[in-house]
Design a protein around this motif. Sequence first.
Motif, PDB file in Angstrom:
ATOM      1  N   VAL A  79      33.951  50.581  41.505  1.00  0.00           N
ATOM      2  CA  VAL A  79      33.465  50.241  42.848  1.00  0.00           C
ATOM      3  C   VAL A  79      34.472  49.339  43.563  1.00  0.00           C
ATOM      4  O   VAL A  79      34.750  49.526  44.749  1.00  0.00           O
ATOM      5  CB  VAL A  79      32.061  49.591  42.783  1.00  0.00           C
ATOM      6  CG1 VAL A  79      31.660  49.012  44.136  1.00  0.00           C
ATOM      7  CG2 VAL A  79      31.028  50.612  42.315  1.00  0.00           C
ATOM      8  N   VAL A  80      35.053  48.397  42.854  1.00  0.00           N
ATOM      9  CA  VAL A  80      36.067  47.521  43.454  1.00  0.00           C
ATOM     10  C   VAL A  80      37.237  48.362  43.963  1.00  0.00           C
ATOM     11  O   VAL A  80      37.683  48.213  45.102  1.00  0.00           O
ATOM     12  CB  VAL A  80      36.545  46.458  42.446  1.00  0.00           C
ATOM     13  CG1 VAL A  80      37.741  45.688  42.996  1.00  0.00           C
ATOM     14  CG2 VAL A  80      35.408  45.502  42.086  1.00  0.00           C
ATOM     15  N   VAL A  81      37.728  49.282  43.144  1.00  0.00           N
ATOM     16  CA  VAL A  81      38.849  50.137  43.558  1.00  0.00           C
ATOM     17  C   VAL A  81      38.434  51.038  44.720  1.00  0.00           C
ATOM     18  O   VAL A  81      39.189  51.204  45.683  1.00  0.00           O
ATOM     19  CB  VAL A  81      39.382  50.958  42.371  1.00  0.00           C
ATOM     20  CG1 VAL A  81      40.417  51.984  42.822  1.00  0.00           C
ATOM     21  CG2 VAL A  81      39.978  50.032  41.321  1.00  0.00           C
ATOM     22  N   ASN A  82      37.239  51.605  44.659  1.00  0.00           N
ATOM     23  CA  ASN A  82      36.766  52.449  45.768  1.00  0.00           C
ATOM     24  C   ASN A  82      36.826  51.695  47.092  1.00  0.00           C
ATOM     25  O   ASN A  82      37.255  52.244  48.105  1.00  0.00           O
ATOM     26  CB  ASN A  82      35.333  52.918  45.522  1.00  0.00           C
ATOM     27  CG  ASN A  82      35.224  53.982  44.459  1.00  0.00           C
ATOM     28  OD1 ASN A  82      36.224  54.528  43.994  1.00  0.00           O
ATOM     29  ND2 ASN A  82      34.000  54.270  44.050  1.00  0.00           N
TER      30      ASN A  82
ATOM     31  N   THR B 106      43.568  45.670  49.254  1.00  0.00           N
ATOM     32  CA  THR B 106      44.030  45.281  47.924  1.00  0.00           C
ATOM     33  C   THR B 106      42.839  44.859  47.074  1.00  0.00           C
ATOM     34  O   THR B 106      41.767  44.555  47.593  1.00  0.00           O
ATOM     35  CB  THR B 106      45.021  44.102  48.001  1.00  0.00           C
ATOM     36  OG1 THR B 106      44.318  42.940  48.439  1.00  0.00           O
ATOM     37  CG2 THR B 106      46.205  44.411  48.923  1.00  0.00           C
ATOM     38  N   ILE B 107      43.071  44.799  45.788  1.00  0.00           N
ATOM     39  CA  ILE B 107      42.034  44.321  44.864  1.00  0.00           C
ATOM     40  C   ILE B 107      41.628  42.895  45.261  1.00  0.00           C
ATOM     41  O   ILE B 107      40.448  42.563  45.321  1.00  0.00           O
ATOM     42  CB  ILE B 107      42.541  44.360  43.411  1.00  0.00           C
ATOM     43  CG1 ILE B 107      42.891  45.789  42.978  1.00  0.00           C
ATOM     44  CG2 ILE B 107      41.545  43.712  42.456  1.00  0.00           C
ATOM     45  CD1 ILE B 107      41.762  46.772  43.014  1.00  0.00           C
ATOM     46  N   ARG B 108      42.598  42.065  45.568  1.00  0.00           N
ATOM     47  CA  ARG B 108      42.324  40.678  45.968  1.00  0.00           C
ATOM     48  C   ARG B 108      41.473  40.643  47.245  1.00  0.00           C
ATOM     49  O   ARG B 108      40.520  39.876  47.332  1.00  0.00           O
ATOM     50  CB  ARG B 108      43.627  39.916  46.163  1.00  0.00           C
ATOM     51  CG  ARG B 108      43.418  38.480  46.533  1.00  0.00           C
ATOM     52  CD  ARG B 108      44.720  37.686  46.529  1.00  0.00           C
ATOM     53  NE  ARG B 108      44.447  36.287  46.416  1.00  0.00           N
ATOM     54  CZ  ARG B 108      44.070  35.647  45.320  1.00  0.00           C
ATOM     55  NH1 ARG B 108      43.932  36.305  44.195  1.00  0.00           N
ATOM     56  NH2 ARG B 108      43.828  34.366  45.328  1.00  0.00           N
ATOM     57  N   ASP B 109      41.826  41.470  48.236  1.00  0.00           N
ATOM     58  CA  ASP B 109      41.035  41.526  49.476  1.00  0.00           C
ATOM     59  C   ASP B 109      39.582  41.875  49.180  1.00  0.00           C
ATOM     60  O   ASP B 109      38.663  41.289  49.754  1.00  0.00           O
ATOM     61  CB  ASP B 109      41.580  42.597  50.437  1.00  0.00           C
ATOM     62  CG  ASP B 109      42.899  42.246  51.072  1.00  0.00           C
ATOM     63  OD1 ASP B 109      43.331  41.077  51.014  1.00  0.00           O
ATOM     64  OD2 ASP B 109      43.520  43.178  51.639  1.00  0.00           O
ATOM     65  N   VAL B 110      39.378  42.855  48.319  1.00  0.00           N
ATOM     66  CA  VAL B 110      38.020  43.306  47.996  1.00  0.00           C
ATOM     67  C   VAL B 110      37.240  42.202  47.288  1.00  0.00           C
ATOM     68  O   VAL B 110      36.116  41.876  47.674  1.00  0.00           O
ATOM     69  CB  VAL B 110      38.047  44.579  47.119  1.00  0.00           C
ATOM     70  CG1 VAL B 110      36.659  44.911  46.588  1.00  0.00           C
ATOM     71  CG2 VAL B 110      38.627  45.752  47.891  1.00  0.00           C
TER      72      VAL B 110
ATOM     73  N   TYR C 226      30.726  35.394  50.004  1.00  0.00           N
ATOM     74  CA  TYR C 226      31.529  36.373  49.279  1.00  0.00           C
ATOM     75  C   TYR C 226      30.671  37.599  48.999  1.00  0.00           C
ATOM     76  O   TYR C 226      29.470  37.482  48.741  1.00  0.00           O
ATOM     77  CB  TYR C 226      32.043  35.809  47.951  1.00  0.00           C
ATOM     78  CG  TYR C 226      33.125  34.773  48.126  1.00  0.00           C
ATOM     79  CD1 TYR C 226      34.387  35.118  48.599  1.00  0.00           C
ATOM     80  CD2 TYR C 226      32.896  33.443  47.809  1.00  0.00           C
ATOM     81  CE1 TYR C 226      35.383  34.172  48.754  1.00  0.00           C
ATOM     82  CE2 TYR C 226      33.881  32.477  47.958  1.00  0.00           C
ATOM     83  CZ  TYR C 226      35.117  32.851  48.438  1.00  0.00           C
ATOM     84  OH  TYR C 226      36.095  31.919  48.586  1.00  0.00           O
ATOM     85  N   SER C 227      31.291  38.765  49.035  1.00  0.00           N
ATOM     86  CA  SER C 227      30.563  40.022  48.835  1.00  0.00           C
ATOM     87  C   SER C 227      29.974  40.149  47.437  1.00  0.00           C
ATOM     88  O   SER C 227      28.930  40.764  47.258  1.00  0.00           O
ATOM     89  CB  SER C 227      31.482  41.211  49.093  1.00  0.00           C
ATOM     90  OG  SER C 227      31.904  41.211  50.429  1.00  0.00           O
ATOM     91  N   PHE C 228      30.662  39.613  46.448  1.00  0.00           N
ATOM     92  CA  PHE C 228      30.205  39.739  45.064  1.00  0.00           C
ATOM     93  C   PHE C 228      29.559  38.439  44.602  1.00  0.00           C
ATOM     94  O   PHE C 228      30.119  37.355  44.748  1.00  0.00           O
ATOM     95  CB  PHE C 228      31.357  40.098  44.128  1.00  0.00           C
ATOM     96  CG  PHE C 228      31.906  41.473  44.363  1.00  0.00           C
ATOM     97  CD1 PHE C 228      31.230  42.593  43.907  1.00  0.00           C
ATOM     98  CD2 PHE C 228      33.099  41.653  45.046  1.00  0.00           C
ATOM     99  CE1 PHE C 228      31.730  43.864  44.114  1.00  0.00           C
ATOM    100  CE2 PHE C 228      33.613  42.920  45.262  1.00  0.00           C
ATOM    101  CZ  PHE C 228      32.928  44.024  44.805  1.00  0.00           C
TER     102      PHE C 228
END
Length: 146
Positions: free
Chosen positions: A36-39, A53-57, A66-68
């Motif tokens: 899901v993070v990569v998606n 980027t992964i960091r942005d997500v 924060y989203s998570f």
Amino acid sequence: MTRVKYRDSDIDLIARMMRAEAVGEGRLGMLMVGNVVVNRAVVDCLDFKDVRTIRDVIFQVQGGNYSFEAVQKGSLFYNPARDVERKLAPQVVRYWRQHPSKYALWYFNPYGPCPPTWYDQPFAGQFKQHCYYEPQANTCESAYRY
């Protein structure tokens, strides 16, 4: 070919996220969270137009938080990843995808059964305690492109 560009620091971030969000769901559950993070990093739609980027997500802020939840509340996210997560993380950034997280952009762990929608997004399926949600039809074609 990888699904998303990444650096070693991104592998560490996604490994920590996988552990924090799904350590109790085993390797497959952690891979699904990582997927899901990569998606979110590769789509160009909905709430994820400006994250690349992964960091942005992982550090995306929505509605003042924060989203998570793992980042918001700290939980295990701020602990180092273990070898198991460090070995799984490269798989999701390079190639790994599987139902129900294959096209999912959201997941959560409810206190009861998975609802049929999550913020108006349709239920894609469940793995152990996590419910996965894909974008509504015709709202995010890029989720199904890669």
